[in-house]
Design a protein around this motif. Structure first.
Motif, PDB file in Angstrom:
ATOM      1  N   ASN A 189     -14.118  53.980 -50.221  1.00 43.62           N
ATOM      2  CA  ASN A 189     -12.682  54.212 -49.905  1.00 43.62           C
ATOM      3  C   ASN A 189     -12.639  53.460 -48.147  1.00 43.62           C
ATOM      4  OD1 ASN A 189     -10.482  54.804 -47.724  1.00 43.62           O
ATOM      5  ND2 ASN A 189     -10.904  57.462 -48.377  1.00 43.62           N
ATOM      6  N   PRO A 190     -12.194  52.273 -47.829  1.00 44.56           N
ATOM      7  CA  PRO A 190     -11.030  51.785 -48.568  1.00 44.56           C
ATOM      8  C   PRO A 190     -11.340  50.660 -49.372  1.00 44.56           C
ATOM      9  CG  PRO A 190     -11.134  50.668 -46.612  1.00 44.56           C
ATOM     10  CD  PRO A 190     -12.052  51.169 -46.463  1.00 44.56           C
ATOM     11  N   THR A 191     -12.568  49.468 -49.511  1.00 45.37           N
ATOM     12  CA  THR A 191     -12.107  48.567 -50.248  1.00 45.37           C
ATOM     13  C   THR A 191     -11.945  48.494 -51.587  1.00 45.37           C
ATOM     14  OG1 THR A 191     -14.701  48.368 -50.677  1.00 45.37           O
ATOM     15  CG2 THR A 191     -13.779  47.692 -48.917  1.00 45.37           C
ATOM     16  N   GLY A 192     -12.323  50.125 -52.701  1.00 50.70           N
ATOM     17  CA  GLY A 192     -12.782  50.136 -53.834  1.00 50.70           C
ATOM     18  C   GLY A 192     -13.551  49.343 -54.368  1.00 50.70           C
ATOM     19  N   THR A 193     -14.621  48.947 -53.528  1.00 49.88           N
ATOM     20  CA  THR A 193     -16.086  48.121 -54.641  1.00 49.88           C
ATOM     21  C   THR A 193     -16.899  49.831 -55.265  1.00 49.88           C
ATOM     22  OG1 THR A 193     -16.446  46.685 -52.489  1.00 49.88           O
ATOM     23  CG2 THR A 193     -18.422  47.387 -53.455  1.00 49.88           C
TER      24      THR A 193
END
Length: 217
Positions: A189-193
């Motif tokens: 969170n927040p990149t979604g990786t």
């Protein structure tokens, strides 16, 4: 005249981030909310978890039945024994290791509660701690509150996938420089990786190599 607040609370402002952004973080966050509201097909997921993942239909009924049965709302400080016993084998399958419900599992009132409790036990004043950048903001806030020296590991785009990931080479250099801990969220969170198992396992790094890189007390 006594101080109204401790010096620790000053760390929560994260002035280092404000200086980097050129504005307070809260002001930047408000701008993002406004920007999301003006764009079609752009959704802020900051507080959307309960909307995207509502409780199952049976939850309300079971909760009502429990109240009507006079179930005491105060449970064991680690969480209800029955709930922990039910969750332990499921978590064990997910983690791929045994989990003892009585000694290795506690139920908290949310992720931030758990993070604060765990980091308060793992981090001492002056410890060097690596944090993926960007990552969940509360991670860094907690670490600064506990007086840790935060080392940012930049998340760079992977050419093949475009996913923003930190590098195992950077992690190794951080441990060699005296870091005691790496803190990152997965999925991020927040990149979604989503880091794969090879990264989480240390890229094949042996336990002996990890112990050599990570200073222990």
């Amino acid at each position: 005249m006594p101080k109204p607040l401790t010096d620790r609370t000053k760390q929560l402002a994260m002035a280092v981030r404000d200086q980097h952004l050129g504005r307070p973080i809260l002001a930047a966050e408000r701008q993002l909310f406004e920007f999301a509201g003006r764009r079609e097909n752009l959704v802020s997921l900051t507080h959307a978890d309960t909307v995207a993942f509502p409780p199952p239909p049976t939850a309300g009924r079971l909760y009502t039945e429990a109240l009507q049965a006079g179930v005491n709302p105060f449970s064991n400080f680690l969480g209800d024994d029955h709930v922990r016993a039910t969750l332990a084998p499921r978590i064990a399958r997910f983690l791929g290791t045994d989990v003892n419900a009585e000694t290795e599992l506690a139920i908290t009132s949310g992720t931030q509660n758990a993070l604060f409790a765990i980091l308060s036990m793992a981090v001492e004043y002056g410890d060097k701690v690596m944090v993926a950048d960007p990552d969940y903001m509360t991670l860094e806030k907690n670490l600064r509150f506990f007086g840790a020296h935060v080392i940012h590991l930049p998340a760079r785009a992977v050419p093949e996938t475009g996913s923003l990931e930190i590098s195992l080479d950077d992690v190794e250099r951080g441990f060699e420089a005296g870091a005691r801990l790496l803190v990152f969220s997965n999925p991020c969170n927040p990149t979604g990786t989503v880091y794969d198992s090879s990264f989480v396992a240390g890229g094949g790094t042996s336990c002996e190599e990890v112990r050599r890189l990570r200073p222990c007390r």
